[in-house]
Design a protein around this motif. Structure first.
Motif, PDB file in Angstrom:
ATOM      1  N   MET A  10      -3.015   3.274   6.405  1.00  0.00           N
ATOM      2  CA  MET A  10      -3.796   2.764   5.281  1.00  0.00           C
ATOM      3  C   MET A  10      -2.931   1.973   4.319  1.00  0.00           C
ATOM      4  O   MET A  10      -3.368   0.946   3.767  1.00  0.00           O
ATOM      5  CB  MET A  10      -4.469   3.932   4.552  1.00  0.00           C
ATOM      6  CG  MET A  10      -5.462   4.712   5.399  1.00  0.00           C
ATOM      7  SD  MET A  10      -6.825   3.687   5.994  1.00  0.00           S
ATOM      8  CE  MET A  10      -7.590   3.225   4.452  1.00  0.00           C
ATOM      9  N   SER A  11      -1.701   2.408   4.127  1.00  0.00           N
ATOM     10  CA  SER A  11      -0.791   1.661   3.252  1.00  0.00           C
ATOM     11  C   SER A  11      -0.476   0.293   3.843  1.00  0.00           C
ATOM     12  O   SER A  11      -0.402  -0.713   3.114  1.00  0.00           O
ATOM     13  CB  SER A  11       0.503   2.462   3.037  1.00  0.00           C
ATOM     14  OG  SER A  11       0.221   3.701   2.435  1.00  0.00           O
ATOM     15  N   GLN A  43      -1.016  -5.554   3.704  1.00  0.00           N
ATOM     16  CA  GLN A  43      -1.398  -6.778   4.425  1.00  0.00           C
ATOM     17  C   GLN A  43      -2.555  -7.496   3.738  1.00  0.00           C
ATOM     18  O   GLN A  43      -2.570  -8.725   3.623  1.00  0.00           O
ATOM     19  CB  GLN A  43      -1.768  -6.435   5.865  1.00  0.00           C
ATOM     20  CG  GLN A  43      -0.584  -6.042   6.720  1.00  0.00           C
ATOM     21  CD  GLN A  43      -1.004  -5.669   8.135  1.00  0.00           C
ATOM     22  OE1 GLN A  43      -2.147  -5.276   8.359  1.00  0.00           O
ATOM     23  NE2 GLN A  43      -0.075  -5.780   9.076  1.00  0.00           N
ATOM     24  N   ALA A  44      -3.539  -6.726   3.265  1.00  0.00           N
ATOM     25  CA  ALA A  44      -4.672  -7.360   2.602  1.00  0.00           C
ATOM     26  C   ALA A  44      -4.271  -7.971   1.267  1.00  0.00           C
ATOM     27  O   ALA A  44      -4.752  -9.060   0.895  1.00  0.00           O
ATOM     28  CB  ALA A  44      -5.786  -6.326   2.404  1.00  0.00           C
ATOM     29  N   ALA A  90     -11.282  -7.130  -1.381  1.00  0.00           N
ATOM     30  CA  ALA A  90     -12.175  -5.996  -1.161  1.00  0.00           C
ATOM     31  C   ALA A  90     -11.585  -5.017  -0.144  1.00  0.00           C
ATOM     32  O   ALA A  90     -11.702  -3.793  -0.288  1.00  0.00           O
ATOM     33  CB  ALA A  90     -13.551  -6.491  -0.688  1.00  0.00           C
ATOM     34  N   ILE A  91     -10.945  -5.583   0.911  1.00  0.00           N
ATOM     35  CA  ILE A  91     -10.304  -4.715   1.907  1.00  0.00           C
ATOM     36  C   ILE A  91      -9.191  -3.891   1.272  1.00  0.00           C
ATOM     37  O   ILE A  91      -9.061  -2.682   1.507  1.00  0.00           O
ATOM     38  CB  ILE A  91      -9.768  -5.556   3.076  1.00  0.00           C
ATOM     39  CG1 ILE A  91     -10.929  -6.186   3.860  1.00  0.00           C
ATOM     40  CG2 ILE A  91      -8.897  -4.704   3.996  1.00  0.00           C
ATOM     41  CD1 ILE A  91     -10.482  -7.150   4.940  1.00  0.00           C
ATOM     42  N   ALA A  92      -8.357  -4.535   0.445  1.00  0.00           N
ATOM     43  CA  ALA A  92      -7.265  -3.823  -0.211  1.00  0.00           C
ATOM     44  C   ALA A  92      -7.793  -2.745  -1.145  1.00  0.00           C
ATOM     45  O   ALA A  92      -7.268  -1.621  -1.203  1.00  0.00           O
ATOM     46  CB  ALA A  92      -6.387  -4.810  -0.977  1.00  0.00           C
ATOM     47  N   ALA A  93      -8.879  -3.058  -1.878  1.00  0.00           N
ATOM     48  CA  ALA A  93      -9.450  -2.066  -2.789  1.00  0.00           C
ATOM     49  C   ALA A  93     -10.008  -0.878  -2.016  1.00  0.00           C
ATOM     50  O   ALA A  93      -9.840   0.281  -2.413  1.00  0.00           O
ATOM     51  CB  ALA A  93     -10.533  -2.717  -3.647  1.00  0.00           C
ATOM     52  N   SER A  94     -10.691  -1.152  -0.905  1.00  0.00           N
ATOM     53  CA  SER A  94     -11.232  -0.065  -0.095  1.00  0.00           C
ATOM     54  C   SER A  94     -10.126   0.799   0.481  1.00  0.00           C
ATOM     55  O   SER A  94     -10.244   2.033   0.549  1.00  0.00           O
ATOM     56  CB  SER A  94     -12.092  -0.633   1.035  1.00  0.00           C
ATOM     57  OG  SER A  94     -13.210  -1.339   0.520  1.00  0.00           O
ATOM     58  N   THR A 154      -6.723   7.355  -2.020  1.00  0.00           N
ATOM     59  CA  THR A 154      -6.965   8.304  -3.099  1.00  0.00           C
ATOM     60  C   THR A 154      -7.802   9.487  -2.617  1.00  0.00           C
ATOM     61  O   THR A 154      -7.513  10.659  -2.921  1.00  0.00           O
ATOM     62  CB  THR A 154      -7.675   7.602  -4.266  1.00  0.00           C
ATOM     63  OG1 THR A 154      -6.868   6.513  -4.718  1.00  0.00           O
ATOM     64  CG2 THR A 154      -7.904   8.573  -5.420  1.00  0.00           C
ATOM     65  N   GLU A 155      -8.852   9.191  -1.831  1.00  0.00           N
ATOM     66  CA  GLU A 155      -9.689  10.259  -1.304  1.00  0.00           C
ATOM     67  C   GLU A 155      -8.919  11.146  -0.333  1.00  0.00           C
ATOM     68  O   GLU A 155      -9.131  12.367  -0.284  1.00  0.00           O
ATOM     69  CB  GLU A 155     -10.922   9.663  -0.606  1.00  0.00           C
ATOM     70  CG  GLU A 155     -11.855   8.905  -1.530  1.00  0.00           C
ATOM     71  CD  GLU A 155     -12.432   9.807  -2.610  1.00  0.00           C
ATOM     72  OE1 GLU A 155     -12.602  11.017  -2.348  1.00  0.00           O
ATOM     73  OE2 GLU A 155     -12.691   9.301  -3.717  1.00  0.00           O
ATOM     74  N   MET A 156      -8.014  10.544   0.434  1.00  0.00           N
ATOM     75  CA  MET A 156      -7.193  11.337   1.353  1.00  0.00           C
ATOM     76  C   MET A 156      -6.287  12.290   0.603  1.00  0.00           C
ATOM     77  O   MET A 156      -6.067  13.429   1.023  1.00  0.00           O
ATOM     78  CB  MET A 156      -6.372  10.430   2.260  1.00  0.00           C
ATOM     79  CG  MET A 156      -7.159   9.774   3.377  1.00  0.00           C
ATOM     80  SD  MET A 156      -6.069   8.886   4.483  1.00  0.00           S
ATOM     81  CE  MET A 156      -4.981  10.185   5.000  1.00  0.00           C
TER      82      MET A 156
END
Length: 436
Positions: free
Chosen positions: A245-246, A251-252, A272-276, A282-284
């Protein structure tokens, strides 16, 4: 020349004695085993002859008591033959019912005994003979108390005993030819039989509940162990997923700067990809906080992989286990989850060898072929000359191995070897595959 036959006879007697002791032990276990309501006495016994034993005893009592009671009532007490036969039938045949319904049989026998005492009260031959209970009544009643005590709860047994005493002492208040104390004898003996058989039954109940509780506790322990291991694996895989995810986030975020001439819509899409990705991270972390056990801290060291298997083998050798490793110089690309799972499987297998098979020669082999990674840990029989070494495991043994293999969609084969050793073989796919 007579030595051999003598030894054969001694062996035969010993064998018969062993069988007798085993039969008595089985009978004791069967008597202490509670029987379901309505089921025959000793219905839970393991052997067929024990299950048929209550029927045989009941039939033997009835076959002996019925004619004896008729004879005593007719000859000794002077009761009419038809009445004597009816009373004897009411006082003895319910013993057959006592095999399955002892309490109902008791009511019938008690009514027959009371009726017999009333009949004997006006009989000509009652003077100088036991009354209100005849000797045959006492014998049959005690046999019935044996069946009642093995089947009914304590409160019921107390009620049966008190009713027995009340019936006997009530007859003492009536005019009678003599007082020989048979009512007191019946009261005492029935209490002793009920006490002994009730204690035996309650002991069996307690043992059965203990076994049930141990079974439930073992199932709960296994379930808790499985859940703990799954949570532990999930915590370990957090680093693997977080890394991916990092990378996606970086990359995004950097795409608009690395790629020239991107339209505004593409830039917004990368943002948007980077924000998601950041939101997912954060959820992880929140999920990891839920999975982490109370009072524990997260591991700060990076998750290990196959590159550290050599260190595991060396540590095992230092623990006194002769171990060797077969690991190719180049395995090719190995997914992070498979890399971590393979390391943990080797780690747990070696820990089990140190703990359960001290001094056993051990071979560790890791190979890659046909899109699958094969991990094999085989140890020989333990060196009995050495004392077992204690070693803290990293998880829950085979439970953890199975969960890791299931997670990656692979297979696990474990089991003892003919020479006394043990084998652990895991086959993990190197391509993405749904867990089984």
């Amino acid at each position: 020349m007579s030595t051999a036959p003598s030894r054969t006879s001694d062996h035969t007697r010993d064998h018969k004695g062993d069988r007798t002791r085993e039969s008595l032990r089985a009978l004791g276990v069967a008597l202490a085993t509670p029987t379901a309501p309505g089921a025959p006495l000793l219905a839970e016994a393991s052997s067929r002859w024990l299950r048929l034993l209550p029927y045989a005893l009941a039939f033997a009592f009835v076959a002996s008591l019925l004619p004896s009671t008729v004879t005593v009532l007719a000859n000794d007490y002077g009761v009419n033959g038809a009445i004597a036969g009816a009373l004897a039938t009411a006082q003895t045949t319910p013993l057959l019912l006592a095999v399955t319904r002892p309490l109902q049989a008791w009511w019938i026998v008690l009514a027959g005994d009371v009726l017999g005492a009333l009949v004997l009260l006006g009989a000509d031959g009652v003077a100088g003979r036991p009354w209100p209970w005849t000797p045959m009544v006492v014998v049959g009643y005690l046999a019935l108390m044996l069946a009642v005590g093995l089947r009914e709860p304590r409160r019921t047994l107390l009620g049966v005993w008190l009713v027995t005493g009340a019936a006997g002492f009530a007859f003492e208040l009536l005019p009678r030819p003599h007082g020989d104390g048979t009512h007191l004898l019946m009261f005492v003996l029935s209490g002793v039989v009920l006490l002994l058989t009730g204690t035996l039954r309650e002991r069996g109940d307690a043992q059965r509940r203990l076994v049930e509780q141990e079974t439930i506790s073992e199932a709960e322990r296994a379930r808790r162990t499985l859940l703990e291991e799954r949570a532990r694996i999930a915590r370990e895989l957090h680093d693997v997923v977080a890394h991916h995810m990092s990378v996606i986030t970086v990359q995004a975020d950097s795409a608009p700067y690395r790629i020239e001439g991107l339209p505004e819509a593409a830039r917004e899409e990368f943002s948007a990809i980077a924000a998601s990705a950041r939101e997912s991270l954060t959820e992880m972390r929140r999920l990891l906080a839920v999975l982490r056990s109370e009072g524990t801290e997260g591991e700060r060291a990076p998750q290990p992989g196959l590159d550290r298997v050599q260190q595991l083998v060396e540590a095992t050798v230092r623990a006194g286990v002769p171990a060797e490793l077969s690991l190719p110089a180049e395995l090719g690309p190995v997914p992070p989850a498979v890399d971590l799972s393979a390391y943990r499987i080797v780690q747990e297998a070696l820990a089990n060898v140190v703990r359960h098979a001290p001094g056993a020669p051990t071979r560790v082999s890791v190979t890659s072929a046909d899109g699958r990674l094969t991990v094999l840990v085989v140890n020989g029989p333990p060196d009995r000359a050495r004392s077992p070494l204690e070693s803290g495991g990293t998880g829950h043994g085979l439970v953890g191995m199975r969960e890791r293999v299931r997670l990656t969609g692979g297979t696990l084969d474990t089991g003892p070897l003919p020479d006394g050793g043990f084998r652990v073989a895991a086959c993990l796919p190197l391509t993405a595959k749904e867990p089984v």
